[in-house]
Scaffold this active site. Sequence first.
Site, short mmCIF file in Angstrom:
data_model
loop_
_atom_site.label_atom_id
_atom_site.label_comp_id
_atom_site.label_asym_id
_atom_site.label_seq_id
_atom_site.Cartn_x
_atom_site.Cartn_y
_atom_site.Cartn_z
N HIS A 102 -26.15 -5.99 -10.95
CA HIS A 102 -25.25 -5.20 -10.74
C HIS A 102 -25.89 -3.63 -10.42
O HIS A 102 -26.76 -3.30 -11.03
CB HIS A 102 -24.23 -5.12 -11.98
CG HIS A 102 -23.13 -4.47 -11.97
ND1 HIS A 102 -22.97 -2.94 -12.20
CD2 HIS A 102 -21.83 -4.89 -11.58
CE1 HIS A 102 -21.61 -2.86 -12.08
NE2 HIS A 102 -21.05 -3.87 -11.74
N GLU A 172 -20.41 -5.06 -3.62
CA GLU A 172 -19.86 -4.37 -4.44
C GLU A 172 -20.14 -2.95 -3.92
O GLU A 172 -21.35 -2.39 -4.38
CB GLU A 172 -20.50 -4.48 -5.96
CG GLU A 172 -19.73 -5.79 -6.41
CD GLU A 172 -19.55 -5.45 -7.84
OE1 GLU A 172 -18.37 -5.72 -8.22
OE2 GLU A 172 -20.40 -4.85 -8.71
#
Length: 261
Positions: A102, A172
Amino acid sequence: MINKKTEQKFLLVGNWKANPETQKAAQKLFRAVVKPVSLLKRVETVICPPTIYLGLLENDVVNRNCVLGAQTVSSFGAGSHTGSTTVPMLFDSKVRYVLVGHSEERAAGVTIEDIQTRISHILQYPLSPIICVGEVVRDSKNVFLKKFREEVKKILSGIPVEHISRVIFAYEPIWAIGETAPRPATPEECAQMVGIIRQSIRDQFPELEELPRVIYGASVSLETVKGFVEEGQVDGLLPGRASLDAKQFVSIARTLEKLKK
Ligand code: PGA
């Protein structure tokens, strides 16, 4: 572990990040979500709470339609690694998906080599890595596209073909994550990047009949679900803030249930 039926479902992954602050609140939020989403037939839901709540919540996992995910995993195996949580520990706590790389972890120093190591550890267990990839900014000369392709290619090069169907990519865009983001990506921007991921998978594994799932995360809200699925061409979504609001999160799941895949 992943059969045809699972692949046809939308994947909805809630990333709670460092929220909420108490066990009681975590249990309340989880319980408010788990029952309604477990009833859905075309959506598989994954909740990624902070690691410390995994053991607490595992008893509330009622069926395979709503499972636990981890927000991270150590790059090391068992042994003298203070502060680490390993893949077998996660698996034993009923975790079935693990977020890898992430952007908030990358900003704190997680490297592409760490990401490759983590993926290979995860794939030794019946778990799925959710690999987060996305550009920090978009530049007018499209350098970000070249970098994005290179990174996806590098990650794919370390994945054995027999495991690829279990892998999930999450597009993302970093500039679109969090409350300070100016806006989410548009469905067109999403479709372009998701297209690059799928093409890279085809190039690396030309023998594949069915591609692994690709989802979108960054400022997902109820209003944007349809656009990301229909024009953005994704197999699912990864909301952060919207996963902390049980009502909105369940509505996102119900909206997915009604859309065509
Ligand atoms: P956000 O977070 O939905 O709050 O932008 C998404 C993410 O970081 O995965």
